[in-house]
Structures are given as C-alpha cells and as structure tokens.
Design a protein around this motif. Structure first.
Motif, short mmCIF file in Angstrom:
data_model
loop_
_atom_site.label_atom_id
_atom_site.label_comp_id
_atom_site.label_asym_id
_atom_site.label_seq_id
_atom_site.Cartn_x
_atom_site.Cartn_y
_atom_site.Cartn_z
N GLU A 1 26.18 25.40 38.27
CA GLU A 1 27.45 24.70 38.08
C GLU A 1 27.28 23.19 38.25
OE1 GLU A 1 31.96 24.50 40.03
OE2 GLU A 1 30.58 26.11 40.60
N VAL A 2 26.56 22.79 39.31
CA VAL A 2 26.33 21.37 39.56
C VAL A 2 25.48 20.76 38.45
CG1 VAL A 2 25.26 19.70 41.13
CG2 VAL A 2 26.60 21.60 42.05
N ALA A 3 24.44 21.48 38.02
CA ALA A 3 23.56 20.98 36.97
C ALA A 3 24.33 20.73 35.67
CB ALA A 3 22.41 21.96 36.72
N LEU A 4 25.22 21.65 35.32
CA LEU A 4 26.03 21.48 34.12
C LEU A 4 26.98 20.30 34.26
CD1 LEU A 4 26.87 25.20 33.25
CD2 LEU A 4 25.32 23.68 32.02
N HIS A 5 27.51 20.12 35.46
CA HIS A 5 28.42 19.00 35.72
C HIS A 5 27.68 17.67 35.58
CE1 HIS A 5 31.90 16.88 37.24
NE2 HIS A 5 31.17 16.34 38.20
N VAL A 6 26.48 17.60 36.16
CA VAL A 6 25.67 16.38 36.07
C VAL A 6 25.29 16.10 34.62
CG1 VAL A 6 23.43 15.35 36.68
CG2 VAL A 6 24.76 16.55 38.42
N GLU A 7 24.94 17.17 33.88
CA GLU A 7 24.57 17.01 32.48
C GLU A 7 25.74 16.45 31.67
OE1 GLU A 7 22.04 17.27 29.10
OE2 GLU A 7 21.64 17.39 31.25
N LYS A 8 26.95 16.93 31.94
CA LYS A 8 28.13 16.44 31.23
C LYS A 8 28.37 14.96 31.54
CE LYS A 8 33.03 17.26 30.35
NZ LYS A 8 33.34 15.83 30.36
N ILE A 9 28.19 14.58 32.81
CA ILE A 9 28.36 13.17 33.19
C ILE A 9 27.37 12.30 32.42
CG2 ILE A 9 28.06 11.51 35.07
CD1 ILE A 9 29.13 13.63 36.98
N LEU A 10 26.12 12.75 32.34
CA LEU A 10 25.09 11.98 31.63
C LEU A 10 25.38 11.89 30.13
CD1 LEU A 10 21.89 13.30 33.43
CD2 LEU A 10 23.03 11.12 33.78
N CYS A 11 25.84 13.01 29.54
CA CYS A 11 26.17 13.01 28.11
C CYS A 11 27.34 12.07 27.83
CB CYS A 11 26.51 14.43 27.65
SG CYS A 11 25.09 15.54 27.56
N ASP A 12 28.36 12.12 28.70
CA ASP A 12 29.52 11.23 28.53
C ASP A 12 29.10 9.76 28.64
OD1 ASP A 12 31.13 13.42 28.22
OD2 ASP A 12 31.95 13.38 30.26
N LEU A 13 28.18 9.48 29.58
CA LEU A 13 27.70 8.10 29.76
C LEU A 13 26.91 7.63 28.54
CD1 LEU A 13 27.37 5.62 31.55
CD2 LEU A 13 25.37 6.71 32.59
N GLN A 14 26.06 8.50 28.01
CA GLN A 14 25.29 8.15 26.82
C GLN A 14 26.21 7.86 25.65
OE1 GLN A 14 22.70 11.49 26.39
NE2 GLN A 14 21.18 10.73 27.84
N GLU A 15 27.25 8.67 25.49
CA GLU A 15 28.21 8.46 24.40
C GLU A 15 28.95 7.14 24.59
OE1 GLU A 15 30.53 8.45 21.22
OE2 GLU A 15 28.86 9.84 21.55
N GLU A 16 29.33 6.84 25.82
CA GLU A 16 30.05 5.59 26.11
C GLU A 16 29.19 4.38 25.79
OE1 GLU A 16 31.99 3.28 29.97
OE2 GLU A 16 31.70 5.45 30.05
N ILE A 17 27.92 4.43 26.20
CA ILE A 17 27.01 3.31 25.94
C ILE A 17 26.78 3.15 24.44
CG2 ILE A 17 24.64 2.49 26.22
CD1 ILE A 17 24.66 3.82 28.99
N ALA A 18 26.56 4.27 23.74
CA ALA A 18 26.33 4.21 22.29
C ALA A 18 27.55 3.64 21.57
CB ALA A 18 26.00 5.60 21.75
#
Length: 272
Positions: free
Chosen positions: A23-40
């Motif tokens: 659960e934590v790993a999926l949450h961290v992955e979502k945070i990282l994906c959202d951050l990558q999208e924001e930066i892009a």
C-alpha cells in the motif's frame, strides 16, 4: 521506512507487513508519477510560451495571459476550437478564436491577440510531410517499416535477435522549432565546434510520452555507467546500446534523433 540519498539518486527501503508495504509503495509511486507529470507540464508550458504569447487588450494596454492560461489557449487554437474558457483574475473569460475577442462573466469585451515571440510563427516552419497540429503538444504518426531509411536499423536489430514491431514519427511543433532555432544560431555564429549526428537513446516505456512532449532529459534515460559524468547519453550504434543495457524488457523503446554535439568537449562527449 528508510531513505538513502547518494550520487546515484534517492532510494526508499520499506519494512513491515507485506500488504502495508504494498500500500505504501503504491502511494509513493503515485506521488512520484504526479510529480513527474507536474514537472513535464511546467516545461511544456515554458516551451510554448517561448514560441507564442496570448494577450488581451484592456484600456489600450496589452495584458499577457498567465503561462498556464497561455498554454490552454494555444492548445485550443491548435485544436481549431471555436472558443475556450479560462479563469483570469478571479473571473471567467471566454476567448473566441475566429473573431479574436474575449468576453468575461461581467459582460466586458476585450480584443485578443496571438503574439509570435520569434521572427516567424513556429507553425509555419513545420516539414511539409507533417500532419496539421491538433490540440496536443505532439502527435505519433505510424511509419511503414519497409521504407528504405529503416533497413539498416532493421538489419542491426536483427543481428542481435530483435525485430521491429512498429515505428512512429514524433511530430512536436514546439520542439521542432527549438531544434531549428539552435541550427540557425550555430549557422549565424559560424560555429565549427559543434555538429549534428543521428543518434539513438533507449527510453523506459513509462517515460516515452514525456520525451515526446518535452524532449530528452537525464531522468528519463535508461540507467548507464556514466563513464563521462552527468549528462544525457546517446549512442550511434543500436547494437552497442543493447550491449550496455543492464536489463532487457520484452518490448524495448528506442528514440532516433538529431543530436547537437559540442566537439570542443570531446572526449567528454557532452550532448545537448
């Protein structure tokens, strides 16, 4: 949870019950994906604003739309929409492209202009064989793998046991114009210390769309040994690129691109 940061990056180590770790790993992955999208998206906005700036005229003053609203308007313009609604200073403003005018929710009317930042409109510099831009930063256009220019690539890949599933041409008007501008700058300066080569880069599947949108960045590249320090690494040989791969997926994504190389920095092999 333990985090380790070194020259290779940041690493998170999780411990505890299996389901909780998942659960934590999926949450961290979502945070990282959202951050990558924001930066892009931020980079996309900056690239578009470098080419074109939408403005509205109030009391004989030209007022620039904010960068995000500028991006929204340009994408709607490319998509040939009749109008687009955005928020401006707390009010809703609807921009009508055919008459280049805007109307806000206070019934105030404004003249609108699409101001070209460079000497020429970037939409007028596109290759003749490109499709008309739509409401997206880029388009993928399928290519026939039987075309003559792909035969060497097909042969090289076949020699290492790989076959091509499909080839797409990436049509990104904004990146194309940045590339042309760099060529023009080098030509105007009569630079002899740089050259343009057709090179390859292997990109993990999850980053392919980011590269199509905003170009090559170190964070999107397949991990390598960084023999010459930090930077974006390309290869002139697909076979050599595969030899250096530390992991091989079932489907591999390669990008072929014209890359500017600064000869003055060789053998450091500085690409940009």
């Amino acid at each position: 949870m333990k985090e380790t940061v070194n020259e290779m990056g940041s690493f998170i180590e999780l411990s505890g019950p299996h389901l909780l770790i998942l659960e934590v790993a999926l949450h961290v992955e979502k945070i990282l994906c959202d951050l990558q999208e924001e930066i892009a998206h931020m980079i996309e906005i900056e690239l578009v604003q470098f080419q074109v700036q939408w403005v509205y005229i109030s009391d004989n003053h030209k007022i620039k739309y904010e960068s995000n609203e500028n991006f929204i308007l340009e994408m709607a313009y490319l998509d040939k929409k009749k109008f687009e609604s955005i928020e401006v200073n707390g009010t809703e403003q609807t921009v009508y492209f055919q008459g280049l005018m805007a109307l806000n929710d206070q019934r105030e009317e404004f003249k609108v202009e699409r101001v070209i930042q460079e000497q020429d409109d970037y939409l007028e510099k596109l290759p003749s064989n490109w499709d008309p831009p739509s409401g997206s930063v880029f388009q993928k256009v399928p290519m026939h793998i039987t075309r003559p220019e792909f035969q060497k690539l097909i042969s090289d890949l076949a020699n290492i046991g790989l076959s091509i599933l499909k080839i797409d041409r990436i049509e990104n008007p904004v990146l194309w114009n940045c590339h042309l501008l760099k060529k023009e700058q080098d030509s105007a300066a009569s630079r002899i210390e740089s050259q343009v080569n057709t090179l390859y880069q292997r990109i993990p599947a999850q980053f392919c769309n980011f590269v199509c949108r905003i170009g090559f960045h170190e964070i999107y590249a397949q991990e390598n040994k960084r023999k010459y320090g930090d930077g974006i690494y390309f290869s002139s040989d697909v076979k050599q690129l595969m030899k250096e791969a530390t992991d091989v997926e079932k489907i591999i994504h390669f990008f072929e691109a014209e890359v500017f190389i600064d000869l003055e920095f060789l053998p450091q092999v500085h690409h940009r």
